[in-house]
Scaffold this motif. Structure first.
Motif, PDB file in Angstrom:
ATOM      1  N   THR A  89     -18.616  16.646   8.105  1.00 54.99           N
ATOM      2  CA  THR A  89     -19.794  17.221   8.762  1.00 54.99           C
ATOM      3  C   THR A  89     -20.316  18.428   7.986  1.00 54.99           C
ATOM      4  N   LYS A  90     -19.401  19.258   7.515  1.00 54.36           N
ATOM      5  CA  LYS A  90     -19.796  20.462   6.756  1.00 54.36           C
ATOM      6  C   LYS A  90     -20.289  20.108   5.361  1.00 54.36           C
ATOM      7  N   GLY A  91     -19.802  19.012   4.809  1.00 52.28           N
ATOM      8  CA  GLY A  91     -20.322  18.503   3.548  1.00 52.28           C
ATOM      9  C   GLY A  91     -19.580  18.944   2.305  1.00 52.28           C
ATOM     10  N   GLU A  92     -20.172  18.570   1.196  1.00 54.70           N
ATOM     11  CA  GLU A  92     -19.555  18.744  -0.117  1.00 54.70           C
ATOM     12  C   GLU A  92     -19.148  20.189  -0.405  1.00 54.70           C
ATOM     13  N   ASP A  93     -20.007  21.152  -0.101  1.00 50.92           N
ATOM     14  CA  ASP A  93     -19.676  22.544  -0.414  1.00 50.92           C
ATOM     15  C   ASP A  93     -18.392  22.987   0.286  1.00 50.92           C
ATOM     16  N   LYS A  94     -18.216  22.609   1.546  1.00 46.39           N
ATOM     17  CA  LYS A  94     -17.003  22.974   2.285  1.00 46.39           C
ATOM     18  C   LYS A  94     -15.787  22.282   1.690  1.00 46.39           C
ATOM     19  N   ILE A  95     -15.932  21.014   1.348  1.00 43.19           N
ATOM     20  CA  ILE A  95     -14.824  20.268   0.750  1.00 43.19           C
ATOM     21  C   ILE A  95     -14.420  20.916  -0.573  1.00 43.19           C
ATOM     22  N   LEU A  96     -15.394  21.265  -1.391  1.00 45.20           N
ATOM     23  CA  LEU A  96     -15.099  21.899  -2.677  1.00 45.20           C
ATOM     24  C   LEU A  96     -14.456  23.269  -2.492  1.00 45.20           C
TER      25      LEU A  96
ATOM     26  N   ASN B 214     -15.874   6.385  11.629  1.00 44.24           N
ATOM     27  CA  ASN B 214     -15.758   6.548  13.076  1.00 44.24           C
ATOM     28  C   ASN B 214     -15.329   7.981  13.394  1.00 44.24           C
ATOM     29  N   PRO B 215     -16.251   8.912  13.329  1.00 35.93           N
ATOM     30  CA  PRO B 215     -15.911  10.329  13.524  1.00 35.93           C
ATOM     31  C   PRO B 215     -15.307  10.610  14.894  1.00 35.93           C
ATOM     32  N   SER B 216     -14.430  11.599  14.900  1.00 36.40           N
ATOM     33  CA  SER B 216     -13.827  12.100  16.129  1.00 36.40           C
ATOM     34  C   SER B 216     -14.075  13.605  16.164  1.00 36.40           C
ATOM     35  N   ALA B 217     -14.602  14.086  17.258  1.00 38.29           N
ATOM     36  CA  ALA B 217     -15.016  15.490  17.355  1.00 38.29           C
ATOM     37  C   ALA B 217     -13.883  16.461  17.050  1.00 38.29           C
ATOM     38  N   GLU B 218     -12.667  16.123  17.369  1.00 37.77           N
ATOM     39  CA  GLU B 218     -11.532  17.034  17.188  1.00 37.77           C
ATOM     40  C   GLU B 218     -10.869  16.898  15.816  1.00 37.77           C
ATOM     41  N   SER B 219     -11.359  16.023  14.980  1.00 34.06           N
ATOM     42  CA  SER B 219     -10.726  15.719  13.701  1.00 34.06           C
ATOM     43  C   SER B 219     -11.113  16.732  12.618  1.00 34.06           C
ATOM     44  N   TYR B 220     -10.102  17.262  11.929  1.00 33.07           N
ATOM     45  CA  TYR B 220     -10.353  18.155  10.801  1.00 33.07           C
ATOM     46  C   TYR B 220     -11.073  17.410   9.678  1.00 33.07           C
ATOM     47  N   THR B 221     -10.681  16.172   9.453  1.00 34.93           N
ATOM     48  CA  THR B 221     -11.345  15.358   8.427  1.00 34.93           C
ATOM     49  C   THR B 221     -12.823  15.204   8.763  1.00 34.93           C
TER      50      THR B 221
ATOM     51  N   MET C 274       0.859  -1.182   0.000  1.00 33.80           N
ATOM     52  CA  MET C 274       0.000   0.000   0.000  1.00 33.80           C
ATOM     53  C   MET C 274       0.900   1.238   0.000  1.00 33.80           C
ATOM     54  N   ASN C 275       0.570   2.222  -0.836  1.00 33.39           N
ATOM     55  CA  ASN C 275       1.376   3.436  -0.864  1.00 33.39           C
ATOM     56  C   ASN C 275       0.778   4.498   0.058  1.00 33.39           C
ATOM     57  N   VAL C 276       1.484   5.587   0.212  1.00 33.43           N
ATOM     58  CA  VAL C 276       1.088   6.612   1.181  1.00 33.43           C
ATOM     59  C   VAL C 276      -0.286   7.210   0.855  1.00 33.43           C
ATOM     60  N   LEU C 277      -0.617   7.395  -0.425  1.00 32.69           N
ATOM     61  CA  LEU C 277      -1.944   7.929  -0.766  1.00 32.69           C
ATOM     62  C   LEU C 277      -3.045   6.950  -0.381  1.00 32.69           C
ATOM     63  N   GLN C 278      -2.818   5.681  -0.632  1.00 38.26           N
ATOM     64  CA  GLN C 278      -3.808   4.676  -0.254  1.00 38.26           C
ATOM     65  C   GLN C 278      -3.950   4.595   1.264  1.00 38.26           C
ATOM     66  N   GLU C 279      -2.833   4.705   1.981  1.00 38.08           N
ATOM     67  CA  GLU C 279      -2.891   4.680   3.439  1.00 38.08           C
ATOM     68  C   GLU C 279      -3.641   5.902   3.982  1.00 38.08           C
ATOM     69  N   LEU C 280      -3.348   7.065   3.425  1.00 36.58           N
ATOM     70  CA  LEU C 280      -4.056   8.277   3.846  1.00 36.58           C
ATOM     71  C   LEU C 280      -5.542   8.145   3.538  1.00 36.58           C
ATOM     72  N   PHE C 281      -5.866   7.608   2.370  1.00 37.80           N
ATOM     73  CA  PHE C 281      -7.268   7.428   2.005  1.00 37.80           C
ATOM     74  C   PHE C 281      -7.953   6.464   2.969  1.00 37.80           C
ATOM     75  N   ALA C 282      -7.258   5.411   3.361  1.00 40.16           N
ATOM     76  CA  ALA C 282      -7.820   4.465   4.340  1.00 40.16           C
ATOM     77  C   ALA C 282      -8.081   5.179   5.665  1.00 40.16           C
ATOM     78  N   ASP C 283      -7.169   6.057   6.071  1.00 45.20           N
ATOM     79  CA  ASP C 283      -7.374   6.839   7.297  1.00 45.20           C
ATOM     80  C   ASP C 283      -8.592   7.753   7.170  1.00 45.20           C
ATOM     81  N   ILE C 284      -8.756   8.356   6.002  1.00 46.02           N
ATOM     82  CA  ILE C 284      -9.907   9.239   5.755  1.00 46.02           C
ATOM     83  C   ILE C 284     -11.211   8.443   5.835  1.00 46.02           C
ATOM     84  N   LEU C 285     -11.229   7.271   5.216  1.00 52.90           N
ATOM     85  CA  LEU C 285     -12.421   6.420   5.278  1.00 52.90           C
ATOM     86  C   LEU C 285     -12.719   5.989   6.711  1.00 52.90           C
TER      87      LEU C 285
END
Length: 106
Positions: A29-36, A17-24, A1-12
């Motif tokens: 939580t803010k949704g698509e508009d914020k991500i875009l 399993n959301p964490s209140a302090e997590s930027y991800t 697994m490469n670093v992008l795949q590992e980061l993507f796994a962390d994002i998933l």
């Protein structure tokens, strides 16, 4: 697994399993508009770093852009493998300049 795949796994994992302090988690939580919006901001920062010829800043901003693009893929139910498949499909194909829109100078 490469670093992008590992980061993507962390994002998933963070999406499942959301964490209140997590930027991800904040982005999901803010949704698509914020991500875009963040992708737009990071893209602009990549351009500025490149124009300033600041290699360290360019690397930093491209990494930020890649992260936010991975968050968008997760938000849309897509994967790094989907992007890899598209890049593989394009590999070796001749892209003709005349087939593309003109890029104007910045």
């Amino acid at each position: 697994m490469n670093v992008l795949q590992e980061l993507f796994a962390d994002i998933l994992e963070r999406k499942q399993n959301p964490s209140a302090e997590s930027y991800t988690n904040y982005l999901f939580t803010k949704g698509e508009d914020k991500i875009l919006k963040k992708i737009g901001e990071e893209t602009t920062e990549v351009v500025i770093a490149a124009k300033n010829n600041d290699k360290d800043e360019l690397i930093y901003e491209v990494a930020d852009l890649a992260y936010h693009c991975l968050v968008l893929l997760a938000e849309k139910g897509l994967t790094v493998a989907d992007v890899e498949k598209e890049l593989e499909r394009r590999r070796g194909k001749l892209s003709k300049v005349g087939d593309r829109k003109e890029i104007e100078n910045l």
